[in-house]
Design a protein around this motif. Sequence first.
Motif, short mmCIF file in Angstrom:
data_model
loop_
_atom_site.label_atom_id
_atom_site.label_comp_id
_atom_site.label_asym_id
_atom_site.label_seq_id
_atom_site.Cartn_x
_atom_site.Cartn_y
_atom_site.Cartn_z
N ASP A 119 21.68 14.90 21.37
CA ASP A 119 21.27 16.28 21.07
C ASP A 119 19.76 16.25 20.80
O ASP A 119 19.32 15.90 19.71
CB ASP A 119 22.06 16.75 19.83
N HIS A 148 20.29 27.89 27.99
CA HIS A 148 21.05 26.72 27.57
C HIS A 148 22.06 26.35 28.65
O HIS A 148 23.25 26.65 28.54
CB HIS A 148 21.74 27.06 26.24
N ARG A 201 32.42 15.26 17.96
CA ARG A 201 31.97 16.64 17.81
C ARG A 201 32.58 17.53 18.90
O ARG A 201 32.97 18.68 18.66
CB ARG A 201 30.45 16.71 17.86
N VAL A 235 16.10 21.15 26.31
CA VAL A 235 17.12 20.60 25.43
C VAL A 235 18.10 19.77 26.27
O VAL A 235 18.39 20.13 27.41
CB VAL A 235 17.88 21.72 24.67
N TRP A 272 21.89 17.96 25.83
CA TRP A 272 22.99 17.92 24.87
C TRP A 272 24.32 17.56 25.51
O TRP A 272 24.67 18.10 26.56
CB TRP A 272 23.15 19.30 24.19
N PHE A 319 16.17 29.97 19.07
CA PHE A 319 17.00 28.87 19.53
C PHE A 319 17.11 27.78 18.48
O PHE A 319 18.13 27.15 18.31
CB PHE A 319 16.47 28.27 20.84
N ARG A 379 20.92 31.06 17.09
CA ARG A 379 20.80 31.09 18.56
C ARG A 379 20.37 32.47 19.07
O ARG A 379 20.50 32.76 20.25
CB ARG A 379 22.17 30.77 19.20
N ARG A 427 31.21 29.99 26.18
CA ARG A 427 30.87 28.55 26.28
C ARG A 427 30.78 28.13 27.75
O ARG A 427 31.80 27.89 28.40
CB ARG A 427 31.93 27.73 25.55
N SER A 454 18.10 15.85 17.15
CA SER A 454 18.88 16.73 16.26
C SER A 454 20.00 15.98 15.56
O SER A 454 20.56 16.46 14.58
CB SER A 454 19.48 17.89 17.06
N TYR A 470 24.64 24.76 31.11
CA TYR A 470 25.73 23.78 31.12
C TYR A 470 25.98 23.37 32.58
O TYR A 470 26.44 24.18 33.37
CB TYR A 470 27.02 24.39 30.59
N ARG A 525 22.84 36.81 23.39
CA ARG A 525 24.01 36.29 24.11
C ARG A 525 25.30 36.93 23.60
O ARG A 525 26.37 36.68 24.13
CB ARG A 525 24.08 34.75 24.02
O1 LIG Z 1 27.58 26.17 20.02
P1 LIG Z 1 26.27 26.69 20.47
O2 LIG Z 1 25.62 27.59 19.47
O3 LIG Z 1 26.35 27.32 21.81
O4 LIG Z 1 25.34 25.45 20.60
C1 LIG Z 1 25.73 24.34 21.31
C2 LIG Z 1 24.86 23.15 21.02
O5 LIG Z 1 23.62 23.36 21.57
C3 LIG Z 1 22.72 22.29 21.45
O6 LIG Z 1 21.54 22.60 22.06
C4 LIG Z 1 22.50 22.06 20.02
O7 LIG Z 1 21.50 21.13 19.80
C5 LIG Z 1 23.81 21.68 19.41
O8 LIG Z 1 23.64 21.34 18.07
C6 LIG Z 1 24.76 22.82 19.57
O9 LIG Z 1 26.02 22.51 19.05
#
Ligand SMILES: O=P(O)(O)OC[C@H]1O[C@@H](O)[C@H](O)[C@@H](O)[C@@H]1O
Length: 628
Positions: A192, A147, A279, A271, A273, A63, A76, A53, A171, A149, A80
Amino acid sequence: MEKLEIITLKTQGGQTAQVSAYGGQLLTWRNEENQDYLFLSKNAVFDGHRPIRGGVPICYPEFTKVGPGWLTPDGRGFVRNKFWLVWDKSDTFATLELSHGDRMNNEGYPFYFEIFNHIELRDDHLEQHLSVINKGLTYNPFTAALHTYFAVSDISNVKVEGLQGLTYEDSTDSLTKKREEAAEVVFPGEVDRIYIKTPDVMKGNPWKELQRWAEVQHRIHHKPFPSLHSPLPTLTFLRRFKFDYHQIHDSGAPGGGRTYEVCKQGFPDAVLWNPGAKRGASISDLGDPEWRRMVCLGPGHMHWEKRSTAAKLPNFRFGSGKEQIRDLEALCSCVGHRRLLTVRHGNKHMLMVNWFRCASDYDELRGELESHKRAGKLRAIRAYDEEAPMVTGDWREFRAKLIMQSGARRSEDNRRLLEIQNPSLAAEGLWAHATSRPETGGLVIASLQGPTILNDDRLWQVVVFLTSHGADGSVGLILNRPTGMVLGRKPGGLPLELGGPVPVQRVFQDNRVYCGGFTAQQLVAVIHIMHGHRLNHCVQEGRLPSTDFKFFAGALTWAPGQLEEEVAKGAWYPAACSRSLVLKPALQLPVPLWREVLQLMGGQYLGVAREGYEGDEVGKSSTFCAPS
Ligand SMILES: O=P(O)(O)OC[C@H]1O[C@@H](O)[C@H](O)[C@@H](O)[C@@H]1O
């Protein structure tokens, strides 16, 4: 984290990054004061089974759950959760690689591919290039994301700019399509969204970007591939992060605020998020307060349109080079049947090499260009009628037979591949032989010492096709530097190659490009340079065969007498070769083009070819036989 193989990168200025072989994932990126630019959750799990994460997880070949239909449980993709190989690394870059197919075929994704993640750390930015090679013979459907962060002080301090007016799929609302109205997106709760067709952000000199792109591709791919089956399309995506620009504004970051700029190329979508309190707290490897310290803004190919569009293509490929090539200035010229045609269309030109099958193709194209000019789409067309060529027929082949060197060898693996890719080209003769001096329509091949002599590493093992050589100097196109980019945004765009570092407009503006006497089976050899978009169109409509074209951005140039001097110093081997060798795709050949040409030349060049690939298992196991 200790359990996993981690590569640490560091710049002289003190920026650092960590890359995990598990997931091929960039985990951290820190400035010289050890402040995080990327978010890595304090609760992240590093057990080598679950995704990590934070950082930049790579979601491929899936994806979104809508899409190809080869679903992994979490939608996903599986890369990964795999251990990648470290393909190459230095203090400031790392390239990781993962093959899917022969080594792991139990993922329910019945396609062969090889994926590369190249991360390069600079003092003021970080670049990430993701390349996927489709190694199968069918199209390769996928969705994908980097994705990303980003680390933020607190999500309540964050505003994201640059999304206004775009369409997104929400989403949190059953993927309902909406229009982004906000100039600055904020995060009052869970956000999201998949923004569809977000604009690429590329600044500066597009030519430099393109060249940089090709250099990275070369760095990734110059090593022989261990188990290569086919040179199928490469998808290349460029990420560039640059600190202190715009897009994500974090007003609470240390030092009075921070702005992240996210530039992308090749990925159509993005994306955005943040899970919000409820959540966020429920995600075990995130939790409270970690969810507050992150925002994901990552590019990808997320929006799945019609699968049928992709399915029609022999190989599914997409990618955009549009933003990069849009401003490339190029002259559009065409030499056909001893006629030269010059086309201008603002600045939006591409260079393309084509051998027409017959004069009527030329006439037809000429007619079309005229109609585009009448419609105001082209600015100018110039045509020159010249005398009939002095030499017609297959004199070059005839000469080749006379002077073919002893010991010449043809690569069987390359031949088999070309038979699959382009049977008619494969049926033509394949030959190359040394010539005493460079000639128009011939090759110059970099010697092993060439890059050192010329003080230019980019010339490592290049094979250059000379489009002109004479008293005015020489112009050439490098045949073995595919960029991985394609023209246009649509699937099926034509591959773009980097012919050299000089913008094509400068090279071809006033030159007549001529490739003389270059014939096979009564076909007149033609170099054709024209607007890429127009050609794309002709090819996609089936009026011109795509296998007869190569597109180049840029060329190599020599001043009068310079090439001869460089040949005399031993930097280049001049040669002549069959048209099939020039036109065949050079991407991912089992035997690289440089080696193939030298093997075909035979004699002393066999030793050079061997020396260039010493220790290469691929080379050792390749089969060679006498050329036909
Ligand atoms: O937990 P993951 O698979 O890494 O994804 C994280 C998030 O990624 C976002 O892009 C999704 O739209 C979310 O719904 C998701 O929870």
